[in-house]
Design an enzyme around this catalytic site. Structure first.
Site, PDB file in Angstrom:
ATOM      1  CD  GLU A   7      12.694  63.218  44.761  1.00  0.00           C
ATOM      2  OE1 GLU A   7      12.183  63.297  43.644  1.00  0.00           O
ATOM      3  OE2 GLU A   7      13.559  64.014  45.175  1.00  0.00           O
TER       4      GLU A   7
ATOM      5  CG  HIS B 133      18.740  58.775  41.040  1.00  0.00           C
ATOM      6  ND1 HIS B 133      18.936  59.772  40.131  1.00  0.00           N
ATOM      7  CD2 HIS B 133      17.890  59.272  41.973  1.00  0.00           C
ATOM      8  CE1 HIS B 133      18.254  60.847  40.487  1.00  0.00           C
ATOM      9  NE2 HIS B 133      17.595  60.569  41.599  1.00  0.00           N
TER      10      HIS B 133
ATOM     11  CB  CYS C 222      19.023  64.466  41.157  1.00  0.00           C
ATOM     12  SG  CYS C 222      18.411  63.840  42.718  1.00  0.00           S
TER      13      CYS C 222
ATOM     14  CG  HIS D  94       8.374  48.284  40.085  1.00  0.00           C
ATOM     15  ND1 HIS D  94       7.545  48.518  41.145  1.00  0.00           N
ATOM     16  CD2 HIS D  94       9.358  47.490  40.542  1.00  0.00           C
ATOM     17  CE1 HIS D  94       7.999  47.859  42.201  1.00  0.00           C
ATOM     18  NE2 HIS D  94       9.105  47.231  41.865  1.00  0.00           N
TER      19      HIS D  94
HETATM   20 NI    NI Z   1      16.229  61.838  42.483  1.00  0.00          NI
END
Ligand code: NI
Length: 140
Positions: free
Chosen positions: A127, A42, A36, A83
């Site tokens: 998430e 990402h 992460c 986005h």
């Molecule tokens: Ni992440």
């Protein structure tokens, strides 16, 4: 028995982020945040569930107009985050690490001023399908 009911609206947004503490070295960030923290960002497919609880209004039969709730989510949250690169494109995460924990509180604070004070607001943010957070923790 009270006429309190919970109403929910679920929405979706895609966003990129990087978890990073600027006070730390790259090695320390990599050790704590793993993939992460990769420098080139990402993405996640976030699912946000908004729960509003309160008494049913006698005149309308609603706790809250779902259309209004949907519009609020769209205007106050999705327009900002969908986005987008959360670190680079949003004011909220310019200096706040965009963890799911911080994102859920930001979403709450964006919506709370626009929902009647007699109603309670509660947000769940996914998430990934398996990793999700809730705010506030206290459930009425
Ligand atoms: Ni992440």
């Amino acid at each position: 028995m009270s006429n309190k009911v919970a109403v929910y609206r679920k929405e979706h947004f895609n966003a990129a982020h990087r978890l990073y503490n600027s006070q730390w070295s790259d090695e320390q960030n990599a050790a704590v945040f793993g993939k992460c923290s990769l420098p080139n960002y990402h993405g996640h497919n976030y699912e946000v569930e908004v729960r509003v609880t309160g008494e049913i209004d006698e005149a309308t039969g609603f706790v809250m107009d779902m259309k209004k709730l949907s519009d609020l989510l769209q205007e106050k949250v999705l327009v900002k985050f969908d986005h987008k690169n959360l670190n680079l494109d949003t004011e909220e995460f310019r200096s706040l690490n965009p963890t799911a924990e911080n994102i859920v509180i930001v979403i709450y604070n964006l919506l709370r001023p626009h929902i009647e004070t007699s109603l309670d607001l509660f947000i769940r943010l996914y998430e990934t399908p398996r990793n999700f957070v809730e705010y506030p923790v206290f459930i009425k």
